[in-house]
Design a protein around this motif. Sequence first.
Motif, PDB file in Angstrom:
ATOM      1  N   GLY A  81       0.827  -1.211   0.000  1.00  0.00           N
ATOM      2  CA  GLY A  81       0.000   0.000   0.000  1.00  0.00           C
ATOM      3  C   GLY A  81       0.852   1.247   0.000  1.00  0.00           C
ATOM      4  N   GLY A 117      -1.037   7.723   1.074  1.00  0.00           N
ATOM      5  CA  GLY A 117      -1.229   7.753   2.519  1.00  0.00           C
ATOM      6  C   GLY A 117      -0.037   7.324   3.356  1.00  0.00           C
ATOM      7  N   LEU A 118      -0.313   6.479   4.335  1.00  0.00           N
ATOM      8  CA  LEU A 118       0.724   6.084   5.303  1.00  0.00           C
ATOM      9  C   LEU A 118       1.842   5.280   4.645  1.00  0.00           C
ATOM     10  CD1 LEU A 118      -1.531   5.068   8.360  1.00  0.00           C
ATOM     11  CD2 LEU A 118      -0.352   7.236   7.975  1.00  0.00           C
ATOM     12  N   GLY A 119       1.483   4.427   3.691  1.00  0.00           N
ATOM     13  CA  GLY A 119       2.497   3.604   3.023  1.00  0.00           C
ATOM     14  C   GLY A 119       3.509   4.462   2.282  1.00  0.00           C
ATOM     15  N   ALA A 170       1.493  -2.153  -4.567  1.00  0.00           N
ATOM     16  CA  ALA A 170       0.102  -1.647  -4.570  1.00  0.00           C
ATOM     17  C   ALA A 170      -0.474  -1.982  -5.943  1.00  0.00           C
ATOM     18  CB  ALA A 170       0.051  -0.142  -4.309  1.00  0.00           C
ATOM     19  N   ARG A 171      -1.738  -1.621  -6.144  1.00  0.00           N
ATOM     20  CA  ARG A 171      -2.333  -1.887  -7.470  1.00  0.00           C
ATOM     21  C   ARG A 171      -1.980  -0.793  -8.467  1.00  0.00           C
ATOM     22  NH1 ARG A 171      -8.259  -2.120  -5.337  1.00  0.00           N
ATOM     23  NH2 ARG A 171      -7.271  -0.341  -4.332  1.00  0.00           N
ATOM     24  N   ASP A 222      -2.713  -6.992  -6.517  1.00  0.00           N
ATOM     25  CA  ASP A 222      -3.922  -6.863  -5.712  1.00  0.00           C
ATOM     26  C   ASP A 222      -3.774  -7.861  -4.563  1.00  0.00           C
ATOM     27  OD1 ASP A 222      -6.395  -7.052  -4.506  1.00  0.00           O
ATOM     28  OD2 ASP A 222      -7.500  -6.731  -6.369  1.00  0.00           O
ATOM     29  N   LEU A 223      -3.488  -7.348  -3.384  1.00  0.00           N
ATOM     30  CA  LEU A 223      -3.154  -8.217  -2.247  1.00  0.00           C
ATOM     31  C   LEU A 223      -4.383  -8.848  -1.595  1.00  0.00           C
ATOM     32  CD1 LEU A 223      -0.270  -6.077  -0.734  1.00  0.00           C
ATOM     33  CD2 LEU A 223      -0.052  -8.162  -2.086  1.00  0.00           C
ATOM     34  N   ALA A 253      -1.205  -2.054   3.537  1.00  0.00           N
ATOM     35  CA  ALA A 253      -2.373  -1.971   2.643  1.00  0.00           C
ATOM     36  C   ALA A 253      -3.635  -2.348   3.403  1.00  0.00           C
ATOM     37  CB  ALA A 253      -2.194  -2.893   1.437  1.00  0.00           C
ATOM     38  N   LEU A 303      -8.157  -8.485   2.286  1.00  0.00           N
ATOM     39  CA  LEU A 303      -6.968  -7.619   2.264  1.00  0.00           C
ATOM     40  C   LEU A 303      -6.441  -7.378   3.679  1.00  0.00           C
ATOM     41  CD1 LEU A 303      -5.066  -5.702   0.655  1.00  0.00           C
ATOM     42  CD2 LEU A 303      -6.741  -3.892   1.027  1.00  0.00           C
ATOM     43  N   ILE A 361       0.005  -2.596  10.249  1.00  0.00           N
ATOM     44  CA  ILE A 361      -0.806  -1.395  10.502  1.00  0.00           C
ATOM     45  C   ILE A 361      -2.204  -1.832  10.933  1.00  0.00           C
ATOM     46  CG2 ILE A 361      -1.635   0.822   9.648  1.00  0.00           C
ATOM     47  CD1 ILE A 361       1.479   0.518   9.778  1.00  0.00           C
ATOM     48  N   GLY A 403      -5.333   6.596  15.105  1.00  0.00           N
ATOM     49  CA  GLY A 403      -6.717   7.081  15.067  1.00  0.00           C
ATOM     50  C   GLY A 403      -6.917   7.664  13.685  1.00  0.00           C
ATOM     51  N   PRO A 404      -7.881   8.571  13.510  1.00  0.00           N
ATOM     52  CA  PRO A 404      -8.117   9.116  12.174  1.00  0.00           C
ATOM     53  C   PRO A 404      -6.921   9.915  11.624  1.00  0.00           C
ATOM     54  CG  PRO A 404      -9.798   9.858  13.750  1.00  0.00           C
ATOM     55  CD  PRO A 404      -8.828   9.049  14.518  1.00  0.00           C
ATOM     56  N   PHE A 406      -7.969   7.123   2.657  1.00  0.00           N
ATOM     57  CA  PHE A 406      -8.756   6.095   3.346  1.00  0.00           C
ATOM     58  C   PHE A 406     -10.255   6.437   3.402  1.00  0.00           C
ATOM     59  CE2 PHE A 406     -10.599   4.326   7.219  1.00  0.00           C
ATOM     60  CZ  PHE A 406     -10.268   2.991   7.120  1.00  0.00           C
ATOM     61  N   VAL A 421     -12.091   6.070   0.108  1.00  0.00           N
ATOM     62  CA  VAL A 421     -12.268   4.665  -0.281  1.00  0.00           C
ATOM     63  C   VAL A 421     -13.337   3.995   0.600  1.00  0.00           C
ATOM     64  CG1 VAL A 421     -11.105   2.414  -0.486  1.00  0.00           C
ATOM     65  CG2 VAL A 421      -9.892   4.508  -1.139  1.00  0.00           C
TER      66      VAL A 421
HETATM   67  N1  LIG Z   1      -6.386   6.931   7.488  1.00  0.00           N
HETATM   68  C1  LIG Z   1      -6.882   6.538   8.648  1.00  0.00           C
HETATM   69  O1  LIG Z   1      -7.709   7.241   9.272  1.00  0.00           O
HETATM   70  C2  LIG Z   1      -6.412   5.237   9.250  1.00  0.00           C
HETATM   71  C3  LIG Z   1      -6.603   5.040  10.633  1.00  0.00           C
HETATM   72  C4  LIG Z   1      -6.181   3.841  11.202  1.00  0.00           C
HETATM   73  C5  LIG Z   1      -5.603   2.879  10.425  1.00  0.00           C
HETATM   74  N2  LIG Z   1      -5.434   3.091   9.079  1.00  0.00           N
HETATM   75  C6  LIG Z   1      -4.826   2.015   8.291  1.00  0.00           C
HETATM   76  O2  LIG Z   1      -3.688   2.521   7.626  1.00  0.00           O
HETATM   77  C7  LIG Z   1      -3.418   1.725   6.473  1.00  0.00           C
HETATM   78  C8  LIG Z   1      -3.105   2.628   5.302  1.00  0.00           C
HETATM   79  O3  LIG Z   1      -4.253   3.374   4.959  1.00  0.00           O
HETATM   80  P1  LIG Z   1      -4.185   4.905   4.524  1.00  0.00           P
HETATM   81  O4  LIG Z   1      -4.867   5.695   5.585  1.00  0.00           O
HETATM   82  O5  LIG Z   1      -2.818   5.275   4.136  1.00  0.00           O
HETATM   83  O6  LIG Z   1      -5.189   4.851   3.272  1.00  0.00           O
HETATM   84  P2  LIG Z   1      -4.943   5.068   1.713  1.00  0.00           P
HETATM   85  O7  LIG Z   1      -4.329   6.399   1.462  1.00  0.00           O
HETATM   86  O8  LIG Z   1      -6.253   4.757   1.063  1.00  0.00           O
HETATM   87  O9  LIG Z   1      -3.867   3.942   1.338  1.00  0.00           O
HETATM   88  C9  LIG Z   1      -4.223   2.590   1.234  1.00  0.00           C
HETATM   89  C10 LIG Z   1      -3.159   1.862   0.447  1.00  0.00           C
HETATM   90  O10 LIG Z   1      -3.546   0.487   0.335  1.00  0.00           O
HETATM   91  C11 LIG Z   1      -3.451   0.093  -1.014  1.00  0.00           C
HETATM   92  N3  LIG Z   1      -4.431  -0.922  -1.348  1.00  0.00           N
HETATM   93  C12 LIG Z   1      -5.791  -0.835  -1.240  1.00  0.00           C
HETATM   94  N4  LIG Z   1      -6.362  -1.947  -1.708  1.00  0.00           N
HETATM   95  C13 LIG Z   1      -5.352  -2.760  -2.119  1.00  0.00           C
HETATM   96  C14 LIG Z   1      -5.287  -4.055  -2.687  1.00  0.00           C
HETATM   97  N5  LIG Z   1      -6.412  -4.759  -2.958  1.00  0.00           N
HETATM   98  N6  LIG Z   1      -4.084  -4.585  -3.001  1.00  0.00           N
HETATM   99  C15 LIG Z   1      -2.952  -3.888  -2.771  1.00  0.00           C
HETATM  100  N7  LIG Z   1      -2.938  -2.662  -2.209  1.00  0.00           N
HETATM  101  C16 LIG Z   1      -4.130  -2.108  -1.890  1.00  0.00           C
HETATM  102  C17 LIG Z   1      -3.705   1.365  -1.819  1.00  0.00           C
HETATM  103  O11 LIG Z   1      -3.066   1.262  -3.092  1.00  0.00           O
HETATM  104  P3  LIG Z   1      -3.798   0.938  -4.482  1.00  0.00           P
HETATM  105  O12 LIG Z   1      -5.160   1.553  -4.421  1.00  0.00           O
HETATM  106  O13 LIG Z   1      -2.883   1.587  -5.484  1.00  0.00           O
HETATM  107  O14 LIG Z   1      -3.803  -0.536  -4.583  1.00  0.00           O
HETATM  108  C18 LIG Z   1      -3.002   2.398  -0.960  1.00  0.00           C
HETATM  109  O15 LIG Z   1      -1.643   2.464  -1.302  1.00  0.00           O
HETATM  110  C19 LIG Z   1      -4.635   0.822   6.290  1.00  0.00           C
HETATM  111  O16 LIG Z   1      -4.347  -0.473   6.751  1.00  0.00           O
HETATM  112  C20 LIG Z   1      -5.688   1.465   7.170  1.00  0.00           C
HETATM  113  O17 LIG Z   1      -6.633   0.538   7.641  1.00  0.00           O
HETATM  114  C21 LIG Z   1      -5.825   4.245   8.480  1.00  0.00           C
END
Ligand SMILES: NC(=O)c1ccc[n+]([C@@H]2O[C@H](COP(=O)([O-])OP(=O)(O)OC[C@H]3O[C@@H](n4cnc5c(N)ncnc54)[C@H](OP(=O)(O)O)[C@@H]3O)[C@@H](O)[C@H]2O)c1
Length: 265
Positions: A11, A15-17, A35-36, A62-63, A90, A112, A139, A185-186, A191, A194
Amino acid sequence: MKDIACLLITGASSGLGEEFARQLAHRCETMVLVARRGDRLTTLAGELVREYGVQVRCFEADLSISAQRNQLAAALAEKKLHPDCLINNAGIGDYGTFADASWEKLETMMRLNMEGLTHLCHLILPDMISRQHGSIINISSLASILPIPDFAVYAATKAFVSSFSEALRIELKECCINVLAVCPGPVHTEFGKVAARVQGQDFDGMREWFYVDKEQVVSEAIMAMDARNARVYPGWKIALAAAGISLLPLAVLRLIMSTRPRKSA
Ligand SMILES: NC(=O)c1ccc[n+]([C@@H]2O[C@H](COP(=O)([O-])OP(=O)(O)OC[C@H]3O[C@@H](n4cnc5c(N)ncnc54)[C@H](OP(=O)(O)O)[C@@H]3O)[C@@H](O)[C@H]2O)c1
């Protein structure tokens, strides 16, 4: 100081990745970004190569699909890439009531967030164990310690991640492999977009106060990894909330959650 031979981040396209990739690039000899959206990975890789002289490999996968995870592992083996640091980042969410959810989205999310993360640990670990060295960052989320209405399945997937990480950490202690669960947290990333079921879906404004920058989430996660900690709740407000939640009796927690803090506005 290049103390990470090969870092794999899932991922990494946003975002975080992506932020983990930026903050750890100077410490890595090689990075593997997955990532995808391959175009995003390639752009990021170009920047990291120019700025830090790190070697970067990008894999589109696609993981949520088991066969694609196996293909990734086979490609790593073929290129003789042996991750000594795995960031299982991810993940997706889904906001709204359970009964109204699309089963396809819920199934993808569970595949996922839980199966994909677990499978990657399983694929990468034998190599780490044979080297008696490595680090895994899973994560999770603050949601892992809260049963959240209108976010029920997502919170349950993260409860799995935190529980799995704690147990795995104990199993791997003798192999000098550290496992860390990061519980943000948020955070403002892609995210929310999506997770939303309808364009522009929004939530109770009071939550905004709880948001932590992705830069801070990642830098606290890296500090926790270096300290070989088990779990981190980045941001003092989130850490305080987590401490409070862990002290609350379930009956009180139920009362608080019955206010539906994640219900869309
Ligand atoms: N943002 C928040 O508020 C928050 C809070 C707590 C925990 N988290 C956790 O933090 C992690 C990262 O999320 P984020 O906030 O950085 O969101 P994000 O910006 O939407 O990033 C999500 C990443 O996951 C990848 N991903 C999604 N579906 C996938 C799939 N089927 N196969 C491979 N890669 C996939 C996306 O890449 P592609 O779309 O290019 O595949 C993207 O790089 C997640 O595990 C989330 O649950 C987020």
